[in-house]
Write an enzyme that holds these catalytic residues in place. Structure first.
Site, PDB file in Angstrom:
ATOM      1  N   ASP A 107       2.511  10.044  -0.942  1.00  0.00           N
ATOM      2  CA  ASP A 107       3.320  10.005   0.274  1.00  0.00           C
ATOM      3  C   ASP A 107       4.790  10.096  -0.116  1.00  0.00           C
ATOM      4  OD1 ASP A 107       4.097   7.532  -0.643  1.00  0.00           O
ATOM      5  OD2 ASP A 107       2.963   6.392   0.824  1.00  0.00           O
ATOM      6  N   SER A 108       5.645  10.122   0.880  1.00  0.00           N
ATOM      7  CA  SER A 108       7.065  10.363   0.623  1.00  0.00           C
ATOM      8  C   SER A 108       7.828   9.089   0.305  1.00  0.00           C
ATOM      9  CB  SER A 108       7.687  10.985   1.863  1.00  0.00           C
ATOM     10  OG  SER A 108       7.665  10.028   2.909  1.00  0.00           O
ATOM     11  N   GLY A 109       7.208   7.967   0.556  1.00  0.00           N
ATOM     12  CA  GLY A 109       7.926   6.704   0.484  1.00  0.00           C
ATOM     13  C   GLY A 109       8.475   6.311   1.841  1.00  0.00           C
ATOM     14  N   GLY A 110       8.430   7.235   2.795  1.00  0.00           N
ATOM     15  CA  GLY A 110       9.048   6.996   4.098  1.00  0.00           C
ATOM     16  C   GLY A 110       8.329   5.971   4.950  1.00  0.00           C
ATOM     17  N   PHE A 111       7.016   5.897   4.801  1.00  0.00           N
ATOM     18  CA  PHE A 111       6.268   4.955   5.638  1.00  0.00           C
ATOM     19  C   PHE A 111       6.721   3.523   5.407  1.00  0.00           C
ATOM     20  CE2 PHE A 111       2.590   2.179   6.493  1.00  0.00           C
ATOM     21  CZ  PHE A 111       2.424   2.471   7.827  1.00  0.00           C
ATOM     22  N   ASP A 116       9.861  11.922   6.057  1.00  0.00           N
ATOM     23  CA  ASP A 116      10.079  12.020   7.500  1.00  0.00           C
ATOM     24  C   ASP A 116      10.790  10.766   7.970  1.00  0.00           C
ATOM     25  OD1 ASP A 116       7.890  10.445   6.921  1.00  0.00           O
ATOM     26  OD2 ASP A 116       6.707  11.102   8.633  1.00  0.00           O
ATOM     27  N   GLN A 131       5.932  14.677  13.979  1.00  0.00           N
ATOM     28  CA  GLN A 131       6.344  13.417  14.608  1.00  0.00           C
ATOM     29  C   GLN A 131       6.514  13.640  16.111  1.00  0.00           C
ATOM     30  OE1 GLN A 131       6.440  10.452  13.440  1.00  0.00           O
ATOM     31  NE2 GLN A 131       6.251  10.750  11.239  1.00  0.00           N
ATOM     32  N   GLY A 141       2.967   9.224  12.543  1.00  0.00           N
ATOM     33  CA  GLY A 141       3.522   8.362  13.581  1.00  0.00           C
ATOM     34  C   GLY A 141       2.506   7.815  14.559  1.00  0.00           C
ATOM     35  N   ASP A 188      -6.654   9.071   5.725  1.00  0.00           N
ATOM     36  CA  ASP A 188      -6.463   8.007   4.742  1.00  0.00           C
ATOM     37  C   ASP A 188      -6.252   6.709   5.500  1.00  0.00           C
ATOM     38  OD1 ASP A 188      -3.569   8.585   5.539  1.00  0.00           O
ATOM     39  OD2 ASP A 188      -3.409   6.764   4.348  1.00  0.00           O
ATOM     40  N   CYS A 241     -27.937   2.346   1.879  1.00  0.00           N
ATOM     41  CA  CYS A 241     -26.751   2.718   1.100  1.00  0.00           C
ATOM     42  C   CYS A 241     -27.131   2.842  -0.371  1.00  0.00           C
ATOM     43  CB  CYS A 241     -25.662   1.661   1.279  1.00  0.00           C
ATOM     44  SG  CYS A 241     -24.177   2.020   0.313  1.00  0.00           S
ATOM     45  N   CYS A 261     -24.961   2.933  -2.901  1.00  0.00           N
ATOM     46  CA  CYS A 261     -23.856   2.545  -3.781  1.00  0.00           C
ATOM     47  C   CYS A 261     -24.321   1.520  -4.825  1.00  0.00           C
ATOM     48  CB  CYS A 261     -22.687   1.995  -2.951  1.00  0.00           C
ATOM     49  SG  CYS A 261     -22.786   0.234  -2.598  1.00  0.00           S
ATOM     50  N   CYS A 282     -25.130  -2.031  -3.397  1.00  0.00           N
ATOM     51  CA  CYS A 282     -26.376  -2.172  -2.632  1.00  0.00           C
ATOM     52  C   CYS A 282     -27.607  -1.964  -3.506  1.00  0.00           C
ATOM     53  CB  CYS A 282     -26.384  -1.204  -1.455  1.00  0.00           C
ATOM     54  SG  CYS A 282     -25.172  -1.646  -0.197  1.00  0.00           S
ATOM     55  N   HIS A 334     -18.626  -0.856  -2.132  1.00  0.00           N
ATOM     56  CA  HIS A 334     -19.520  -0.520  -1.020  1.00  0.00           C
ATOM     57  C   HIS A 334     -18.749   0.118   0.143  1.00  0.00           C
ATOM     58  CE1 HIS A 334     -22.404  -0.646   2.225  1.00  0.00           C
ATOM     59  NE2 HIS A 334     -21.434  -1.185   2.941  1.00  0.00           N
TER      60      HIS A 334
HETATM   61 ZN   LIG Z   1     -23.509  -0.049  -0.436  1.00  0.00          ZN
END
Ligand SMILES: [Zn+2]
Length: 429
Positions: free
Chosen positions: A132-136, A186, A229, A256, A306, A344, A346, A349, A374
């Site tokens: 990311d840009s660091g802006g958040f 941004d 935005q 945004g 994300d 699941c 994973c 599990c 998980h």
């Molecule tokens: Zn799992």
């Protein structure tokens, strides 16, 4: 007087080997796809589209290997996702994750990361990265920051000195980190802010996009995304879309949103954006990670997501399941020898019971690792199921099954979900 961040020499990032490392990418240890050179191919290759909604499945063709999309990208703050190692993330099938420019840019700092071969080398991560840009962080540190046309000035939470993050500085740091996808700086305002500040931020974000494009020293290896935005104002968002889609950037993010606004306004802004974004470029909806939101926003035409939610909620003892979540701290799981989710696959599990995790969770950090693994697996598997259903031309059926499992009765499905899906031709009956 503000001290600028230390200069970075953005030469040979990502191609430089760690001088002390005897094992290289090529030796087989990492089995890393080698970074490919510049090519004329567009970033996104669409392989199938839903015959009814706007959902599509495809592949992001990135320097560190192809990434199937729609994709959920786990968030690594400081060179690792919290509670999981890079190797574990890769073993779960993750092929792209996030790095945080603000955190990495202040500590350990871009110089050090660059010396380690960029963020890929520093993390020992052979797959793709997005920074990311660091802006958040401006939103979260807003009381410490000041936004001017020049950039964002803020007080370092580490040394207390004043730092200027300009569009050029953000790209300089991101070039040094070497991620496959970079985000423009941004001017971020909270999604619940109203009034002239929202318009100012939108116009400034367009101007900053141009400065970021000009500052990118590695456009072939590091794809720069614009961030749409305009808050919750349809006219401002439309204006921003018009301006930004005129620029030649490889992809677009919808920014945004997901900051506490009403869901009804959220989805309408997403749809308005996908209405106007070019079909042949990736669309990244920032900060979205609840399962229902992912399914709806894929239907609306988004490709990338994300969110810290799956890893953060794991640290609070919550395991994600197709019917909601399990709070493993609760007594009801003390003698429950089933896995979190019988379906699941994973590592958690496959090996551990709810009773075991319940016993560990209040005192042992291992429980948090197991839950994080998980929850990331849950997100990645959900996206995999979405992709399969689009490829098989059964995405509308998938959506109905998903909602039926998540909410049970039809009348428990939130009204905004029903309304949003109806606009792209998916009805629940
Ligand atoms: Zn799992």
């Amino acid at each position: 007087m503000a001290a600028a961040l230390p200069p970075v020499t953005a030469t040979s990032v990502g191609t430089r080997r760690r001088p002390e490392a005897r094992v290289t990418w090529e030796s087989g240890k990492m089995a890393a796809p080698r970074a490919v050179g510049p090519g004329p191919a567009p970033l996104l290759r669409i392989t199938a589209e839903c015959g009814r909604s706007r959902a599509r499945v495809g592949e992001l063709r990135l320097p560190h290997g192809p990434v199937p999309c729609p994709v959920f990208m786990p968030v690594g703050t400081r060179g690792t996702a919290k509670g999981v190692t890079a190797a574990q993330l890769a073993a779960l099938g993750c092929r792209i994750c996030l790095g945080n420019t603000y955190h990495l840019g202040t500590r350990p700092g871009p110089e050090l990361v660059q010396r380690a071969g960029g963020l890929h080398g520093f993390m020992d991560w052979p797959h793709n990265l997005l920074t990311d840009s660091g802006g958040f962080q401006m939103v979260s540190l807003v009381e410490l920051s000041e936004v001017t046309e020049e950039g964002v000035r803020f007080r370092s939470p580490y040394g207390g000195e004043e730092i200027l993050l300009s569009p050029e500085k953000s790209i300089e740091i991101q070039n040094a980190l070497g991620a496959d996808i970079m985000m423009q700086l941004d001017d971020v305002v909270s999604s619940t802010t109203t009034g002239p500040r929202v318009e100012e931020a939108m116009h400034r974000s367009v101007r900053w996009l141009d400065r970021c494009i000009a500052a990118n020293r590695r456009p072939e290896q590091q794809k720069l995304f614009a961030i749409i935005q305009g808050g919750l104002d349809p006219a401002l968002r439309t204006k921003c879309l018009e301006e930004m889609t005129r620029r030649d950037v490889p992809g677009f993010a919808i920014g945004g949103l997901s900051g506490g606004e009403e869901k009804d306004r959220f989805w309408k802004m997403v749809k308005l954006s996908t209405d106007r974004l070019p079909r042949d470029k990736p669309r990244y909806l920032m900060g979205v990670g609840y399962a229902t939101d992912l399914v709806v926003c894929v239907a609306l035409g988004c490709d990338m997501f994300d969110c810290v939610f799956p890893t953060r909620t794991a640290r609070f003892g919550s395991a994600l399941v197709p019917w909601g979540s399990l709070q493993l701290k609760n007594k009801q799981f003390a003698k429950d020898f089933r896995p979190i989710d019988e379906n699941c696959d994973c590592p958690t599990c496959q090996r551990h019971s709810r009773a075991y995790l319940h016993a560990l969770i209040r005192s042992e950090t291992a429980a948090l690792h197991h839950l994080t693994i998980h929850n990331i697996a849950y997100q990645l598997n959900l996206m995999g199921s979405i992709r399969e259903s689009i490829l098989a031309q059964r995405f509308p059926e998938f959506v109905r099954e998903f909602l039926s499992t998540m909410y049970g009765a039809r009348e428990r499905v939130p009204a905004w979900v029903v309304e949003a899906l109806a606009t792209v031709g998916i009805t629940l009956d």
